[in-house]
Motif scaffolding. Structure first.
Motif, PDB file in Angstrom:
ATOM      1  N   ARG A 299      -2.993   0.635  -3.934  1.00 45.75           N
ATOM      2  CA  ARG A 299      -2.817  -0.890  -3.423  1.00 45.75           C
ATOM      3  C   ARG A 299      -2.206  -1.895  -4.601  1.00 45.75           C
ATOM      4  O   ARG A 299      -3.136  -1.886  -5.680  1.00 45.75           O
ATOM      5  CB  ARG A 299      -3.542  -1.262  -2.442  1.00 45.75           C
ATOM      6  CG  ARG A 299      -4.105  -0.460  -1.269  1.00 45.75           C
ATOM      7  CD  ARG A 299      -5.075  -1.408  -0.432  1.00 45.75           C
ATOM      8  NE  ARG A 299      -5.879  -0.449   0.536  1.00 45.75           N
ATOM      9  CZ  ARG A 299      -6.032  -0.592   1.834  1.00 45.75           C
ATOM     10  NH1 ARG A 299      -6.112  -2.129   2.033  1.00 45.75           N
ATOM     11  NH2 ARG A 299      -6.593   0.065   2.582  1.00 45.75           N
ATOM     12  N   ASP A 300      -1.300  -2.623  -4.323  1.00 44.96           N
ATOM     13  CA  ASP A 300      -1.044  -3.708  -5.546  1.00 44.96           C
ATOM     14  C   ASP A 300      -0.318  -4.609  -4.801  1.00 44.96           C
ATOM     15  O   ASP A 300       0.678  -4.085  -4.032  1.00 44.96           O
ATOM     16  CB  ASP A 300      -0.525  -3.199  -6.653  1.00 44.96           C
ATOM     17  CG  ASP A 300      -0.330  -4.053  -7.875  1.00 44.96           C
ATOM     18  OD1 ASP A 300      -1.361  -3.944  -8.495  1.00 44.96           O
ATOM     19  OD2 ASP A 300       0.620  -4.607  -8.046  1.00 44.96           O
ATOM     20  N   GLY A 301      -0.063  -5.998  -5.425  1.00 40.71           N
ATOM     21  CA  GLY A 301       0.868  -6.896  -4.927  1.00 40.71           C
ATOM     22  C   GLY A 301       2.407  -6.673  -5.199  1.00 40.71           C
ATOM     23  O   GLY A 301       3.219  -7.413  -4.990  1.00 40.71           O
ATOM     24  N   ASP A 302       2.446  -5.790  -6.328  1.00 41.18           N
ATOM     25  CA  ASP A 302       3.973  -5.611  -6.832  1.00 41.18           C
ATOM     26  C   ASP A 302       4.436  -4.214  -6.788  1.00 41.18           C
ATOM     27  O   ASP A 302       3.946  -3.295  -7.024  1.00 41.18           O
ATOM     28  CB  ASP A 302       3.587  -5.726  -8.461  1.00 41.18           C
ATOM     29  CG  ASP A 302       4.865  -5.573  -9.141  1.00 41.18           C
ATOM     30  OD1 ASP A 302       5.947  -5.320  -8.645  1.00 41.18           O
ATOM     31  OD2 ASP A 302       4.943  -5.767 -10.356  1.00 41.18           O
ATOM     32  N   ALA A 303       5.532  -4.264  -5.912  1.00 40.65           N
ATOM     33  CA  ALA A 303       6.191  -2.949  -5.295  1.00 40.65           C
ATOM     34  C   ALA A 303       6.497  -2.129  -6.546  1.00 40.65           C
ATOM     35  O   ALA A 303       6.261  -1.128  -6.453  1.00 40.65           O
ATOM     36  CB  ALA A 303       7.322  -3.265  -4.556  1.00 40.65           C
TER      37      ALA A 303
ATOM     38  N   ILE B 213       0.861  -1.114   0.000  1.00 34.97           N
ATOM     39  CA  ILE B 213      -0.028  -0.018  -0.150  1.00 34.97           C
ATOM     40  C   ILE B 213       1.005   1.215   0.002  1.00 34.97           C
ATOM     41  O   ILE B 213       1.901   1.133   0.621  1.00 34.97           O
ATOM     42  CB  ILE B 213      -1.056  -0.069   1.228  1.00 34.97           C
ATOM     43  CG1 ILE B 213      -1.935   1.010   1.158  1.00 34.97           C
ATOM     44  CG2 ILE B 213      -0.015   0.092   2.453  1.00 34.97           C
ATOM     45  CD1 ILE B 213      -2.817   1.055   2.307  1.00 34.97           C
ATOM     46  N   ARG B 214       0.672   2.676  -0.674  1.00 33.57           N
ATOM     47  CA  ARG B 214       0.818   3.660  -0.602  1.00 33.57           C
ATOM     48  C   ARG B 214      -0.102   4.551  -0.228  1.00 33.57           C
ATOM     49  O   ARG B 214      -1.396   4.462  -0.704  1.00 33.57           O
ATOM     50  CB  ARG B 214       1.612   4.254  -1.703  1.00 33.57           C
ATOM     51  CG  ARG B 214       2.570   3.357  -2.336  1.00 33.57           C
ATOM     52  CD  ARG B 214       4.018   3.257  -1.498  1.00 33.57           C
ATOM     53  NE  ARG B 214       5.096   2.469  -1.895  1.00 33.57           N
ATOM     54  CZ  ARG B 214       5.388   1.180  -1.369  1.00 33.57           C
ATOM     55  NH1 ARG B 214       4.370   0.665  -0.693  1.00 33.57           N
ATOM     56  NH2 ARG B 214       6.419   0.595  -2.248  1.00 33.57           N
ATOM     57  N   ASP B 215       0.020   5.616   0.740  1.00 34.50           N
ATOM     58  CA  ASP B 215      -0.988   6.466   1.108  1.00 34.50           C
ATOM     59  C   ASP B 215      -0.300   7.914   1.439  1.00 34.50           C
ATOM     60  O   ASP B 215       0.781   7.872   1.958  1.00 34.50           O
ATOM     61  CB  ASP B 215      -1.505   6.011   2.505  1.00 34.50           C
ATOM     62  CG  ASP B 215      -2.842   6.511   2.767  1.00 34.50           C
ATOM     63  OD1 ASP B 215      -3.220   7.684   2.523  1.00 34.50           O
ATOM     64  OD2 ASP B 215      -3.685   5.533   3.439  1.00 34.50           O
ATOM     65  N   MET B 216      -0.843   8.956   0.682  1.00 38.43           N
ATOM     66  CA  MET B 216      -0.316  10.195   1.103  1.00 38.43           C
ATOM     67  C   MET B 216      -1.465  11.241   0.796  1.00 38.43           C
ATOM     68  O   MET B 216      -2.424  10.947   0.126  1.00 38.43           O
ATOM     69  CB  MET B 216       0.716  10.560   0.260  1.00 38.43           C
ATOM     70  CG  MET B 216       0.624  10.789  -1.344  1.00 38.43           C
ATOM     71  SD  MET B 216       2.055  11.199  -2.145  1.00 38.43           S
ATOM     72  CE  MET B 216       1.565  11.190  -3.821  1.00 38.43           C
ATOM     73  N   LYS B 217      -1.061  12.458   1.517  1.00 40.71           N
ATOM     74  CA  LYS B 217      -2.207  13.467   1.556  1.00 40.71           C
ATOM     75  C   LYS B 217      -1.620  14.562   0.493  1.00 40.71           C
ATOM     76  O   LYS B 217      -0.409  14.641   0.076  1.00 40.71           O
ATOM     77  CB  LYS B 217      -2.369  14.362   2.501  1.00 40.71           C
ATOM     78  CG  LYS B 217      -3.205  13.518   3.692  1.00 40.71           C
ATOM     79  CD  LYS B 217      -3.407  14.399   5.101  1.00 40.71           C
ATOM     80  CE  LYS B 217      -4.035  13.562   6.088  1.00 40.71           C
ATOM     81  NZ  LYS B 217      -3.612  13.701   7.302  1.00 40.71           N
ATOM     82  N   ILE B 218      -2.839  15.037  -0.469  1.00 40.75           N
ATOM     83  CA  ILE B 218      -2.230  15.787  -1.560  1.00 40.75           C
ATOM     84  C   ILE B 218      -3.131  17.221  -1.491  1.00 40.75           C
ATOM     85  O   ILE B 218      -4.247  16.973  -1.020  1.00 40.75           O
ATOM     86  CB  ILE B 218      -2.597  15.410  -3.020  1.00 40.75           C
ATOM     87  CG1 ILE B 218      -1.770  13.905  -3.392  1.00 40.75           C
ATOM     88  CG2 ILE B 218      -2.078  16.406  -4.131  1.00 40.75           C
ATOM     89  CD1 ILE B 218      -1.880  13.448  -4.546  1.00 40.75           C
ATOM     90  N   THR B 219      -2.447  18.321  -1.653  1.00 42.47           N
ATOM     91  CA  THR B 219      -3.105  19.666  -1.432  1.00 42.47           C
ATOM     92  C   THR B 219      -2.932  20.350  -2.661  1.00 42.47           C
ATOM     93  O   THR B 219      -1.829  20.858  -3.157  1.00 42.47           O
ATOM     94  CB  THR B 219      -2.767  20.438  -0.260  1.00 42.47           C
ATOM     95  OG1 THR B 219      -2.865  19.581   1.151  1.00 42.47           O
ATOM     96  CG2 THR B 219      -3.195  21.670  -0.148  1.00 42.47           C
ATOM     97  N   PHE B 220      -4.374  21.100  -3.120  1.00 47.07           N
ATOM     98  CA  PHE B 220      -4.033  22.079  -4.185  1.00 47.07           C
ATOM     99  C   PHE B 220      -4.685  23.160  -3.760  1.00 47.07           C
ATOM    100  O   PHE B 220      -5.596  23.502  -2.828  1.00 47.07           O
ATOM    101  CB  PHE B 220      -5.186  21.680  -5.317  1.00 47.07           C
ATOM    102  CG  PHE B 220      -4.742  20.378  -6.147  1.00 47.07           C
ATOM    103  CD1 PHE B 220      -3.551  20.586  -7.087  1.00 47.07           C
ATOM    104  CD2 PHE B 220      -5.391  19.423  -6.382  1.00 47.07           C
ATOM    105  CE1 PHE B 220      -3.175  19.523  -7.697  1.00 47.07           C
ATOM    106  CE2 PHE B 220      -5.213  18.305  -7.259  1.00 47.07           C
ATOM    107  CZ  PHE B 220      -3.974  18.445  -7.877  1.00 47.07           C
ATOM    108  N   GLU B 221      -3.827  24.131  -3.786  1.00 43.13           N
ATOM    109  CA  GLU B 221      -4.381  25.860  -3.269  1.00 43.13           C
ATOM    110  C   GLU B 221      -4.515  26.620  -4.201  1.00 43.13           C
ATOM    111  O   GLU B 221      -3.633  26.773  -4.962  1.00 43.13           O
ATOM    112  CB  GLU B 221      -3.156  26.036  -2.234  1.00 43.13           C
ATOM    113  CG  GLU B 221      -3.717  26.999  -1.194  1.00 43.13           C
ATOM    114  CD  GLU B 221      -2.991  27.303  -0.002  1.00 43.13           C
ATOM    115  OE1 GLU B 221      -2.153  26.392   0.215  1.00 43.13           O
ATOM    116  OE2 GLU B 221      -3.387  28.260   0.583  1.00 43.13           O
TER     117      GLU B 221
END
Ligand code: HGY
Ligand code: MN
Ligand code: MN
Length: 398
Positions: A277-281, A201-209
């Motif tokens: 998410r995926d099974g392959d890095a 899994i990868r998870d991040m917050k993104i902000t547009f201003e």
């Protein structure tokens, strides 16, 4: 070993009483909420009553420790902001029942754990990430939830924590029982899944201003509207990811915070969660590149300032062969030809634990494949079969 099936089901229902909410068997018990802290105190009493020594680590994960080297069983008892009664709870209550039955029978004890913040109020599987060392306490303390509360503040609410993490060398391995949380076994004859691997899994917050302005007077061509930027980003991203993903790959924008969130104001700022998410890095890395390129392009088109939160994640992992074999042999005994081997598309504490000690998992079906929702449920007969398979595997191993 005489397991008490009814006592196990009663324990599950009792645990649900902490934070019981919503339709069906829903639960609202996020990490460090009053319901979560009370549930952990109840669990600690239960663990003491079966001869285990309670250790609450700095993250708030609750361990019931057997003397000497032991097998560790468990999962988590915190829930999503809207969750079901089984996600995490099942693995902990199954572990508790096995610990009770073995204690009463004078058999070699097992250790039990309920990891804290598996559901990621602050991070991604925060408690077990801290235990495994993939996350350090100083960094974790700065993580904030969606209302700005820091992990440091939240964990301070839990009393009786030790300053020490548990030494993983005490354990010969870890087995986590869990609901499948997906549609694979539902509607088939299978009632048990022995897990082969867990996706990454990868998870991040993104902000547009952009620029906040009047929704009546600002011409469309002059707007720097953060919602329009997010909308454009989502459409373009879905097109671009098509070249990179497989049918098993998933990505989600699950939380959006729009400022100031008012009908007559062109919104200036949007912060949203981007999870994939995926099974392959390697594929996870290619997806990250596409996400960042797309966000850059959208920022230019809509004249937005673009920023990113920290990239959190877990790598895909395979389950331990020896523990898997014990689960398969037990499944042959207790679920005959009604079990399968399958990967996990959901994340679990077992991912982090596998960096420390051998780890394995087993699943029982989810009715209609629903989880992270109040409707989450599993037939009680399947819960009990899963318990029998887990207990059988423990008996093979200790
Ligand atoms: O999101 C997950 O896969 C896990 O339930 N926290
Ligand atoms: Mn879970
Ligand atoms: Mn979950």
């Amino acid at each position: 070993m005489p397991l008490d099936h009814q006592r196990f089901l009663d324990s599950l229902h009792h645990l649900r009483s902490f934070g019981a909410s919503g339709v069906g068997k829903g639960v609202v018990r996020p990490a460090f909420s009053a319901a979560d802290i009370d549930a952990r105190a109840w669990l600690a009493d239960q663990l003491r009553a079966c001869g285990l020594t309670v250790h609450v680590d700095p993250a708030g994960s609750v361990f019931g420790l057997a003397e000497g080297k032991s097998l560790l069983l468990g999962s988590h008892t915190d829930s999503q902001p809207e969750g079901g009664w089984l996600d995490g709870a099942l693995g902990v209550m199954a572990a508790l029942e096995i610990a009770k039955a073995r204690f009463e029978d004078g058999l070699a004890p097992v250790s039990v754990v309920s990891f804290q913040d598996e559901e990621g109020r602050f991070g991604v599987t925060t408690g077990s990430s801290l235990w495994s060392g993939t996350l350090d306490l100083v960094s974790a303390d700065t993580l904030t939830d969606q209302s700005g509360v820091a992990f440091a503040e939240a964990r301070a609410l839990m009393e009786g924590k030790s300053a020490e993490f548990v030494d993983p060398a005490r354990f010969s391995g870890f087995i986590e029982m869990h609901i499948e949380q997906g549609p694979v076994m539902d509607g088939t004859a299978d009632v048990v899944g022995v897990v082969s691997d867990i996706v990454g899994i990868r998870d991040m917050k993104i902000t547009f201003e952009g620029q906040q302005n009047h929704a009546g007077t600002t011409p469309m061509a002059l707007r720097r509207d953060a919602f329009q930027a997010l909308s454009g980003f989502n459409t373009l991203l879905n097109e671009r990811l098509r070249n990179v993903v497989t049918p098993q790959t998933v990505w989600t924008i699950g939380h959006v915070s729009l400022h100031p969130n008012a009908s007559s104001i062109v919104p200036s700022k949007v912060t949203f969660s981007m999870q994939w998410r995926d099974g392959d890095a390697d594929r996870l890395a290619r997806m990250e590149a596409v996400i960042r390129e797309t966000a850059n392009e959208i920022a230019q088109i809509h004249e937005m300032k673009l920023s990113y939160g920290p990239l959190l994640g877990l790598e895909p992992v395979a389950m331990d062969k020896h523990l898997r074999t014990a689960l398969q042999e037990s499944a042959d005994e207790h679920a005959q030809d009604r079990w399968r081997t399958m990967p996990s598309g959901a994340l679990h504490d077992a991912t982090n634990v596998s960096a420390l000690i051998p780890a394995a998992m087993l699943f029982v079906p989810s009715i209609n494949g629903i989880s992270h929702a109040f409707e989450e449920d599993t037939d009680e007969s399947d819960l009990v079969t899963g318990l029998d398979v887990l207990a059988g595997a423990v008996a093979h191993l200790v």
